[in-house]
Each structure stands twice: as C-alpha cells, then as structure tokens.
Design an enzyme around this catalytic site. Structure first.
Site, PDB file in Angstrom:
ATOM      1  N   CYS A  54       0.867  -1.231   0.095  1.00 21.89           N
ATOM      2  CA  CYS A  54      -0.078  -0.067  -0.147  1.00 21.89           C
ATOM      3  C   CYS A  54       0.857   1.088  -0.081  1.00 21.89           C
ATOM      4  O   CYS A  54       2.188   1.318  -0.251  1.00 21.89           O
ATOM      5  CB  CYS A  54      -1.045   0.046   1.217  1.00 21.89           C
ATOM      6  SG  CYS A  54      -0.134   0.150   2.785  1.00 21.89           S
ATOM      7  N   ASN A  58       2.304   1.438   4.340  1.00 19.84           N
ATOM      8  CA  ASN A  58       2.497   0.462   5.098  1.00 19.84           C
ATOM      9  C   ASN A  58       2.276   0.535   6.704  1.00 19.84           C
ATOM     10  O   ASN A  58       2.621  -0.379   7.402  1.00 19.84           O
ATOM     11  CB  ASN A  58       3.964  -0.202   4.775  1.00 19.84           C
ATOM     12  CG  ASN A  58       4.239  -1.648   5.335  1.00 19.84           C
ATOM     13  OD1 ASN A  58       5.506  -1.990   5.721  1.00 19.84           O
ATOM     14  ND2 ASN A  58       3.345  -2.572   5.231  1.00 19.84           N
ATOM     15  N   CYS A 111      -1.600   0.904   7.450  1.00 24.50           N
ATOM     16  CA  CYS A 111      -2.907   0.576   7.504  1.00 24.50           C
ATOM     17  C   CYS A 111      -3.124  -0.570   6.638  1.00 24.50           C
ATOM     18  O   CYS A 111      -3.398  -1.726   7.211  1.00 24.50           O
ATOM     19  CB  CYS A 111      -3.655   1.739   7.015  1.00 24.50           C
ATOM     20  SG  CYS A 111      -3.411   3.473   8.158  1.00 24.50           S
ATOM     21  N   ARG A 112      -3.413  -0.508   5.466  1.00 25.77           N
ATOM     22  CA  ARG A 112      -3.918  -1.466   4.581  1.00 25.77           C
ATOM     23  C   ARG A 112      -3.162  -2.886   4.682  1.00 25.77           C
ATOM     24  O   ARG A 112      -3.724  -4.012   4.586  1.00 25.77           O
ATOM     25  CB  ARG A 112      -4.409  -0.927   3.173  1.00 25.77           C
ATOM     26  CG  ARG A 112      -5.518  -0.107   3.078  1.00 25.77           C
ATOM     27  CD  ARG A 112      -5.764   1.019   1.725  1.00 25.77           C
ATOM     28  NE  ARG A 112      -4.408   1.614   1.697  1.00 25.77           N
ATOM     29  CZ  ARG A 112      -4.297   2.344   0.674  1.00 25.77           C
ATOM     30  NH1 ARG A 112      -5.168   2.253  -0.404  1.00 25.77           N
ATOM     31  NH2 ARG A 112      -3.134   3.187   0.550  1.00 25.77           N
ATOM     32  N   SER A 113      -1.731  -2.511   3.967  1.00 21.18           N
ATOM     33  CA  SER A 113      -1.027  -3.886   3.826  1.00 21.18           C
ATOM     34  C   SER A 113      -0.723  -4.414   4.982  1.00 21.18           C
ATOM     35  O   SER A 113      -0.972  -5.801   4.919  1.00 21.18           O
ATOM     36  CB  SER A 113       0.106  -3.505   2.955  1.00 21.18           C
ATOM     37  OG  SER A 113       0.816  -2.538   3.624  1.00 21.18           O
ATOM     38  N   ASP A 169      -7.921   4.085   1.093  1.00 24.66           N
ATOM     39  CA  ASP A 169      -6.966   4.316   2.119  1.00 24.66           C
ATOM     40  C   ASP A 169      -7.883   4.913   3.152  1.00 24.66           C
ATOM     41  O   ASP A 169      -8.672   6.069   3.123  1.00 24.66           O
ATOM     42  CB  ASP A 169      -6.086   5.452   1.365  1.00 24.66           C
ATOM     43  CG  ASP A 169      -5.017   5.961   2.383  1.00 24.66           C
ATOM     44  OD1 ASP A 169      -4.992   5.649   3.431  1.00 24.66           O
ATOM     45  OD2 ASP A 169      -4.208   6.575   1.998  1.00 24.66           O
TER      46      ASP A 169
HETATM   47  P1  4NP Z   1      -1.915   3.046   4.160  1.00 19.08           P
HETATM   48  O1  4NP Z   1      -2.441   4.258   4.558  1.00 19.08           O
HETATM   49  O2  4NP Z   1      -1.322   3.281   2.594  1.00 19.08           O
HETATM   50  O3  4NP Z   1      -3.017   2.023   4.019  1.00 19.08           O
HETATM   51  O4  4NP Z   1      -0.866   2.516   4.940  1.00 19.08           O
HETATM   52  C1  4NP Z   1      -1.663   5.465   4.603  1.00 19.08           C
HETATM   53  C2  4NP Z   1      -0.673   5.654   5.654  1.00 19.08           C
HETATM   54  C3  4NP Z   1      -0.032   6.829   5.946  1.00 19.08           C
HETATM   55  C4  4NP Z   1      -0.108   7.868   4.641  1.00 19.08           C
HETATM   56  C5  4NP Z   1      -1.013   7.526   3.647  1.00 19.08           C
HETATM   57  C6  4NP Z   1      -1.616   6.517   3.665  1.00 19.08           C
HETATM   58  N1  4NP Z   1       0.879   8.972   4.864  1.00 19.08           N
HETATM   59  O5  4NP Z   1       0.590   9.910   4.028  1.00 19.08           O
HETATM   60  O6  4NP Z   1       1.644   9.164   5.950  1.00 19.08           O
END
Ligand code: 4NP
Length: 156
Positions: A11, A14, A16-18, A127
């Site tokens: 994702c 790294n 949340c989703r993954s 997201d």
């Molecule tokens: P993820 O979510 O891609 O599902 O881990 C996010 C976590 C952090 C950020 C963006 C998306 N960020 O911009 O810090």
C-alpha cells in the site's frame, strides 16, 4: 514438499491496509493449518513510516476481529522485493502503477491488485488513513474476505 508461495502486500504507507491484509491472511492461514504454504510480508511505496508499527487504529481494528498485528513493522518497497516475492499484491491502482513503474524488466507481471489475485475482480481498497473507525472496519471486511478467498484456493 511444495515451496511456499511468496506474497508481498503493498500500500502507500504500510501502516494501514497492507499490514491489515497481511494480518488477516496470517490469521486465516493459521486457522486453516496452512501457515507453511505462504511466506508473506508487507511494504509501502512511501518511506514516511519505515520502522513503525501499524497505525493504532489498524491495530485496534484487527484486535476487534481477534487478530494481532502490533508485531509488524513498516518498510519501503525495494528492488530486491521483485526477486524475493512471487506476487506483489497492491491495495489500489495508484499503488499498482507506482510498483509497476519501478519494476525491473519482466517483473511487471508479478504486480496486480490484491482483489484480482483473490478472484474478486478489480476492487480498490480505500485508504482509511484520513478516515475513522468505520473506514478501518470497511478495510478489514475487504481484506479478510480476500484473505479467506486466497486461503480457500491454497487449500483446494
Ligand atoms: P496505508 O495508509 O497506505 O493504507 O498504510 C496510509 C498511511 C499513511 C499515509 C498515507 C496512507 N501517509 O501519507 O503518511
């Protein structure tokens, strides 16, 4: 013995989703007695959260569903991942195009949407980072359904 399938969840951050997808798969594999069948990890295309555990809302969401993911640590996708893993499973289309953009020649075919690998068509996992509890629960429902589909196929 058949070597394990090597799956890398991808994702953006790294956190949340993954890691939620990896945690869901790990739990479903354990339940099915198939932990040996898959080697798994998760990464972000971005570098911002390297070394951090999953977002506290992701940890809480997984825990509400009986799954522990606090042990996971974020890292960024690297060139070696295209050798180390058989399939790179992306949460959304942006992740997929970012991953394909840095894939070495011949490795772009290893990169696909997680939903497609799970046999559920092309669905993007939204997201949840800027959202709330409900958004994390939506993600959990999606990644757990995909994890169950993957495990069913492996067990068949
Ligand atoms: P993820 O979510 O891609 O599902 O881990 C996010 C976590 C952090 C950020 C963006 C998306 N960020 O911009 O810090």
């Amino acid at each position: 013995m058949t070597p394990p399938v090597r799956l890398l969840f991808v994702c953006l951050g790294n956190i949340c989703r993954s890691p939620m997808a990896e945690g869901a798969l790990r739990a479903r594999l354990q339940q099915a007695g198939l932990a040996h069948a898959v080697r798994h990890d998760s990464v972000g295309t971005g570098h911002w959260h390297v070394g951090e555990p999953p977002d506290h809302r992701a940890i809480a969401c997984a825990a509400r569903h009986g799954v522990e993911i606090a042990d996971l640590r974020a890292r960024q996708l690297c060139a070696g991942d295209f050798d180390e893993f058989d399939v790179l499973l992306c949460a959304d289309r942006d992740n997929l195009s970012d991953v394909r953009a840095i894939a070495p020649a011949g490795a772009a075919g290893k990169c696909q949407l997680l939903s497609r690998y799970a046999g559920q068509g092309d669905i993007e996992i939204p997201d949840p980072y800027s959202g709330g509890t409900r958004d994390f629960d939506v993600v959990w429902a999606m990644v757990d359904r995909m994890a169950q589909a993957i495990v069913s196929r492996l067990g068949a």
